[in-house]
Design a protein around this motif. Structure first.
Motif, PDB file in Angstrom:
ATOM      1  N   PHE A  18     -20.596 -38.474  17.479  1.00 44.49           N
ATOM      2  CA  PHE A  18     -19.971 -39.703  17.005  1.00 44.49           C
ATOM      3  C   PHE A  18     -18.462 -39.514  17.042  1.00 44.49           C
ATOM      4  O   PHE A  18     -17.933 -38.565  16.466  1.00 44.49           O
ATOM      5  CB  PHE A  18     -20.386 -40.057  15.575  1.00 44.49           C
ATOM      6  N   ALA A  19     -17.775 -40.419  17.740  1.00 43.41           N
ATOM      7  CA  ALA A  19     -16.322 -40.417  17.785  1.00 43.41           C
ATOM      8  C   ALA A  19     -15.845 -41.841  17.534  1.00 43.41           C
ATOM      9  O   ALA A  19     -16.270 -42.773  18.230  1.00 43.41           O
ATOM     10  CB  ALA A  19     -15.814 -39.921  19.137  1.00 43.41           C
ATOM     11  N   PRO A  20     -14.987 -42.061  16.534  1.00 41.36           N
ATOM     12  CA  PRO A  20     -14.476 -43.411  16.266  1.00 41.36           C
ATOM     13  C   PRO A  20     -13.793 -44.002  17.500  1.00 41.36           C
ATOM     14  O   PRO A  20     -13.295 -43.264  18.369  1.00 41.36           O
ATOM     15  CB  PRO A  20     -13.474 -43.192  15.132  1.00 41.36           C
ATOM     16  N   ALA A  21     -13.727 -45.312  17.562  1.00 40.87           N
ATOM     17  CA  ALA A  21     -13.159 -45.996  18.726  1.00 40.87           C
ATOM     18  C   ALA A  21     -11.713 -45.586  18.967  1.00 40.87           C
ATOM     19  O   ALA A  21     -11.283 -45.467  20.114  1.00 40.87           O
ATOM     20  CB  ALA A  21     -13.265 -47.508  18.529  1.00 40.87           C
ATOM     21  N   HIS A  22     -10.961 -45.357  17.920  1.00 38.15           N
ATOM     22  CA  HIS A  22      -9.548 -45.005  18.064  1.00 38.15           C
ATOM     23  C   HIS A  22      -9.317 -43.599  17.503  1.00 38.15           C
ATOM     24  O   HIS A  22      -8.479 -43.391  16.624  1.00 38.15           O
ATOM     25  CB  HIS A  22      -8.661 -46.038  17.368  1.00 38.15           C
ATOM     26  N   LEU A  23     -10.064 -42.659  18.026  1.00 41.26           N
ATOM     27  CA  LEU A  23      -9.945 -41.275  17.577  1.00 41.26           C
ATOM     28  C   LEU A  23      -8.576 -40.723  17.979  1.00 41.26           C
ATOM     29  O   LEU A  23      -8.242 -40.681  19.162  1.00 41.26           O
ATOM     30  CB  LEU A  23     -11.057 -40.430  18.200  1.00 41.26           C
ATOM     31  N   PRO A  24      -7.785 -40.270  17.019  1.00 36.83           N
ATOM     32  CA  PRO A  24      -6.466 -39.737  17.378  1.00 36.83           C
ATOM     33  C   PRO A  24      -6.573 -38.375  18.049  1.00 36.83           C
ATOM     34  O   PRO A  24      -7.574 -37.664  17.905  1.00 36.83           O
ATOM     35  CB  PRO A  24      -5.753 -39.622  16.018  1.00 36.83           C
ATOM     36  N   GLN A  25      -5.553 -37.996  18.807  1.00 37.04           N
ATOM     37  CA  GLN A  25      -5.507 -36.654  19.365  1.00 37.04           C
ATOM     38  C   GLN A  25      -5.378 -35.640  18.228  1.00 37.04           C
ATOM     39  O   GLN A  25      -4.828 -35.931  17.178  1.00 37.04           O
ATOM     40  CB  GLN A  25      -4.335 -36.510  20.325  1.00 37.04           C
ATOM     41  N   ASN A  26      -5.906 -34.457  18.485  1.00 35.71           N
ATOM     42  CA  ASN A  26      -5.872 -33.373  17.496  1.00 35.71           C
ATOM     43  C   ASN A  26      -6.593 -33.736  16.211  1.00 35.71           C
ATOM     44  O   ASN A  26      -6.235 -33.266  15.128  1.00 35.71           O
ATOM     45  CB  ASN A  26      -4.435 -32.940  17.190  1.00 35.71           C
ATOM     46  N   ALA A  27      -7.625 -34.570  16.333  1.00 30.24           N
ATOM     47  CA  ALA A  27      -8.449 -34.906  15.175  1.00 30.24           C
ATOM     48  C   ALA A  27      -9.381 -33.741  14.845  1.00 30.24           C
ATOM     49  O   ALA A  27      -9.691 -32.907  15.700  1.00 30.24           O
ATOM     50  CB  ALA A  27      -9.267 -36.158  15.457  1.00 30.24           C
ATOM     51  N   PRO A  28      -9.859 -33.659  13.603  1.00 30.04           N
ATOM     52  CA  PRO A  28     -10.829 -32.623  13.244  1.00 30.04           C
ATOM     53  C   PRO A  28     -12.202 -32.892  13.856  1.00 30.04           C
ATOM     54  O   PRO A  28     -12.512 -34.003  14.292  1.00 30.04           O
ATOM     55  CB  PRO A  28     -10.893 -32.710  11.714  1.00 30.04           C
ATOM     56  N   LEU A  29     -13.036 -31.856  13.853  1.00 33.99           N
ATOM     57  CA  LEU A  29     -14.436 -31.948  14.268  1.00 33.99           C
ATOM     58  C   LEU A  29     -15.313 -31.368  13.171  1.00 33.99           C
ATOM     59  O   LEU A  29     -15.036 -30.268  12.664  1.00 33.99           O
ATOM     60  CB  LEU A  29     -14.669 -31.164  15.563  1.00 33.99           C
ATOM     61  N   VAL A  30     -16.370 -32.090  12.813  1.00 38.80           N
ATOM     62  CA  VAL A  30     -17.369 -31.605  11.864  1.00 38.80           C
ATOM     63  C   VAL A  30     -18.704 -31.497  12.585  1.00 38.80           C
ATOM     64  O   VAL A  30     -19.164 -32.455  13.203  1.00 38.80           O
ATOM     65  CB  VAL A  30     -17.502 -32.535  10.645  1.00 38.80           C
ATOM     66  N   VAL A  31     -19.330 -30.331  12.515  1.00 41.04           N
ATOM     67  CA  VAL A  31     -20.658 -30.087  13.078  1.00 41.04           C
ATOM     68  C   VAL A  31     -21.662 -30.210  11.935  1.00 41.04           C
ATOM     69  O   VAL A  31     -21.523 -29.535  10.908  1.00 41.04           O
ATOM     70  CB  VAL A  31     -20.745 -28.693  13.719  1.00 41.04           C
ATOM     71  N   GLN A  95     -21.392 -23.763  22.136  1.00 40.91           N
ATOM     72  CA  GLN A  95     -21.048 -24.411  23.400  1.00 40.91           C
ATOM     73  C   GLN A  95     -20.814 -25.908  23.212  1.00 40.91           C
ATOM     74  O   GLN A  95     -19.884 -26.485  23.791  1.00 40.91           O
ATOM     75  CB  GLN A  95     -22.158 -24.170  24.424  1.00 40.91           C
ATOM     76  N   MET A  96     -21.677 -26.554  22.416  1.00 38.89           N
ATOM     77  CA  MET A  96     -21.478 -27.981  22.134  1.00 38.89           C
ATOM     78  C   MET A  96     -20.106 -28.230  21.526  1.00 38.89           C
ATOM     79  O   MET A  96     -19.362 -29.132  21.952  1.00 38.89           O
ATOM     80  CB  MET A  96     -22.535 -28.464  21.133  1.00 38.89           C
ATOM     81  N   ILE A 101     -14.486 -30.301  21.711  1.00 42.19           N
ATOM     82  CA  ILE A 101     -13.073 -30.054  21.440  1.00 42.19           C
ATOM     83  C   ILE A 101     -12.243 -30.298  22.702  1.00 42.19           C
ATOM     84  O   ILE A 101     -11.203 -30.960  22.672  1.00 42.19           O
ATOM     85  CB  ILE A 101     -12.862 -28.622  20.926  1.00 42.19           C
ATOM     86  N   GLU A 102     -12.720 -29.775  23.835  1.00 39.97           N
ATOM     87  CA  GLU A 102     -11.971 -29.907  25.089  1.00 39.97           C
ATOM     88  C   GLU A 102     -11.977 -31.343  25.603  1.00 39.97           C
ATOM     89  O   GLU A 102     -10.932 -31.891  25.988  1.00 39.97           O
ATOM     90  CB  GLU A 102     -12.561 -28.965  26.137  1.00 39.97           C
ATOM     91  N   ARG A 103     -13.137 -31.993  25.607  1.00 40.16           N
ATOM     92  CA  ARG A 103     -13.242 -33.334  26.178  1.00 40.16           C
ATOM     93  C   ARG A 103     -12.462 -34.371  25.385  1.00 40.16           C
ATOM     94  O   ARG A 103     -11.955 -35.349  25.950  1.00 40.16           O
ATOM     95  CB  ARG A 103     -14.719 -33.756  26.253  1.00 40.16           C
ATOM     96  N   HIS A 104     -12.367 -34.188  24.076  1.00 45.26           N
ATOM     97  CA  HIS A 104     -11.755 -35.213  23.229  1.00 45.26           C
ATOM     98  C   HIS A 104     -10.424 -34.765  22.633  1.00 45.26           C
ATOM     99  O   HIS A 104      -9.902 -35.431  21.739  1.00 45.26           O
ATOM    100  CB  HIS A 104     -12.730 -35.614  22.117  1.00 45.26           C
ATOM    101  N   ALA A 105      -9.877 -33.665  23.132  1.00 48.47           N
ATOM    102  CA  ALA A 105      -8.560 -33.175  22.689  1.00 48.47           C
ATOM    103  C   ALA A 105      -8.499 -33.049  21.169  1.00 48.47           C
ATOM    104  O   ALA A 105      -7.557 -33.510  20.517  1.00 48.47           O
ATOM    105  CB  ALA A 105      -7.450 -34.083  23.196  1.00 48.47           C
ATOM    106  N   LEU A 106      -9.523 -32.417  20.593  1.00 53.13           N
ATOM    107  CA  LEU A 106      -9.593 -32.227  19.140  1.00 53.13           C
ATOM    108  C   LEU A 106      -8.811 -30.979  18.731  1.00 53.13           C
ATOM    109  O   LEU A 106      -8.438 -30.158  19.566  1.00 53.13           O
ATOM    110  CB  LEU A 106     -11.048 -32.129  18.695  1.00 53.13           C
ATOM    111  N   ASP A 107      -8.590 -30.861  17.447  1.00 55.34           N
ATOM    112  CA  ASP A 107      -7.802 -29.749  16.906  1.00 55.34           C
ATOM    113  C   ASP A 107      -8.686 -28.516  16.758  1.00 55.34           C
ATOM    114  O   ASP A 107      -9.567 -28.493  15.891  1.00 55.34           O
ATOM    115  CB  ASP A 107      -7.217 -30.148  15.556  1.00 55.34           C
TER     116      ASP A 107
END
Length: 335
Positions: A18-31, A95-96, A101-107
C-alpha cells in the motif's frame, strides 16, 4: 496492490504493497506480518495500517504466507530453514522490503517491522537476522527469536515453558553480523492471553534488554487500560518498551473511538481502549506523538458499530480455540 519481481523469493511468499497516492520521497516503510489463519488484507483492515499510512504519508508492505508452506497460514518462525540470515522466509521478506525501498525512493533509515502472534515471532526473526535493515520493530503477542526449532518446541514456548533466559541475547547476537545500531523494540501483550502466554513478553524484554545493554526501566505508567515500561540508552534513545494490556486475550489491541481509532474489531483485532497501531507508529516518530483530531468524515468512517469486546473475544470469537482447531485439522495438534 500485489508486489511482483522482488527477488528469488526463497521462502515462496506473496506480497502486497500500500502506497498513498501522493507518497513523498524518502517516506518511511512499515512491514506488517499477519498471524495464523489470517490474510494480509484481513490483518490490514483490522489493524488499520493502510488507513494510518494514507493519512500520514508512508508505505506499508504486507508479506503473506501461502497455504502450501503452512496449512494454517502461519509464518514459519519455528523453522531454522526459514529464520536464517539470507535464507527462507526471512530472506523473502528482506528482498520485498529492499525492492520497495528502491522502487519508491523510500528512506532506508526509516524501515520498520511489526506483526501479531506468528507474525510477531517472525518480527523477532527479522530484527535478529536483518538488524541493519530495520530501525525498529513491534512484537504483538509474539515470542523471542531462536527459542523453538520444531512444532513441539513452538507449542512449549507458546505456553511459556522451556526457557533459558541466560542464553536469549546470544541467540540474537549469533544470527547476523552486529549492526552499527540495534533496532528499537516495542513489545505488546495481553495479560489474559491463553494462546501465547504472557511469560513470552517477559522473555522478549530479557532478550532485547541485554542486546541494548539497559537494566531497569527509566519510564513507567500504570492505568486501567495498560501498564507501560520504557528503557532509554545512554544517548537518550528509546530502545525498548513494553505494553501489558490487563484482561486482553490473544490479538492486536485497537480502539474504536477517538483520534487513534484506526482499524475495526474483528477476529484477533481486540477492542482495548488503546491503539497499538497508532502508538507503535508514534514511537517510531512517523506519526505525531499525540494523535490529532480526525476529520469528521474520516472519524465516522473508521468508527465501527460493533460493541467493544473484552478479554480476547471479538464478535463471539475465541482466538485460542480457533487456532487449536486449525492446528488439529492440519494434523499438527492431537485431539
Amino acid at each position: 496492490m500485489p508486489l511482483h519481481g522482488f527477488g528469488t523469493n526463497p521462502g515462496d511468499l506473496d506480497a502486497f504493497l500500500f502506497a498513498p497516492a501522493h507518497l513523498p520521497q524518502n517516506a518511511p516503510l512499515v512491514v506488517v506480518l499477519h498471524g495464523c489463519t489470517q490474510t494480509a488484507s484481513a490483518y490490514d483492515q483490522g489493524s488499520g495500517w493502510s488507513a494510518l499510512a494514507d493519512r500520514f504519508g508512508f508505505a506499508v508492505l504486507f508479506p503473506q504466507q501461502r497455504r502450501a508452506n503452512n496449512p494454517n497460514l502461519c509464518f514459519n518462525w519455528f523453522s531454522p530453514a526459514d529464520t536464517r540470515a539470507g535464507a527462507g522466509e526471512t530472506e523473502s521478506i528482506r528482498q520485498m522490503a529492499c525492492t520497495v525501498i528502491e522502487r519508491h525512493a523510500l528512506d532506508p533509515a526509516r524501515v520498520f517491522v511489526t506483526g501479531l502472534s506468528a507474525g510477531g515471532a517472525m518480527t523477532s526473526a527479522m530484527l535478529a537476522t536483518c538488524p541493519d535493515l530495520f530501525a525498529g520493530g513491534a512484537i504483538i503477542a509474539g515470542l523471542p527469536f531462536g527459542v523453538a526449532k520444531s512444532v513441539p518446541e513452538a507449542f512449549d514456548r507458546m505456553r511459556g515453558h522451556g526457557y533459558d533466559s541466560a542464553g536469549l541475547s546470544a541467540l540474537v547476537r549469533d544470527a547476523a553480523p552486529s549492526p552499527v545500531r540495534w533496532p528499537s523494540v516495542s513489545i505488546w501483550q495481553g495479560t489474559a492471553d491463553t494462546t501465547v502466554a504472557p511469560a513470552n513478553a517477559a522473555m522478549l524484554v530479557e532478550q532485547w534488554r541485554a542486546i541494548h545493554g539497559v537494566d531497569l526501566p527509566d519510564q513507567s505508567q500504570s492505568g486501567d487500560r495498560h501498564r507501560y515500561r520504557g528503557w532509554h540508552d545512554s544517548t537518550g534513545r528509546l530502545v525498548l518498551e513494553e505494553y501489558l494490556i490487563p484482561g486482553l486475550g490473544h490479538g492486536t489491541p485497537i480502539t474504536s473511538a477517538g483520534p487513534e481509532a484506526f482499524g475495526v474489531p474483528a477476529p484477533y483485532m481486540l477492542e482495548a481502549g488503546i491503539s497499538s497501531t497508532y502508538r507503535i507508529a508514534a514511537s517510531w516518530e512517523i506519526v505525531p506523538a499525540v494523535a490529532p483530531a480526525r476529520p469528521e468524515s474520516a472519524a465516522s468512517d473508521a468508527t465501527p458499530a460493533a460493541a467493544p469486546a473484552r478479554h480476547g473475544e471479538a464478535h463471539g470469537f475465541d482466538p485460542g480455540r480457533s487456532i487449536n482447531a486449525a492446528l488439529r485439522a492440519a494434523g499438527l495438534l492431537r485431539p
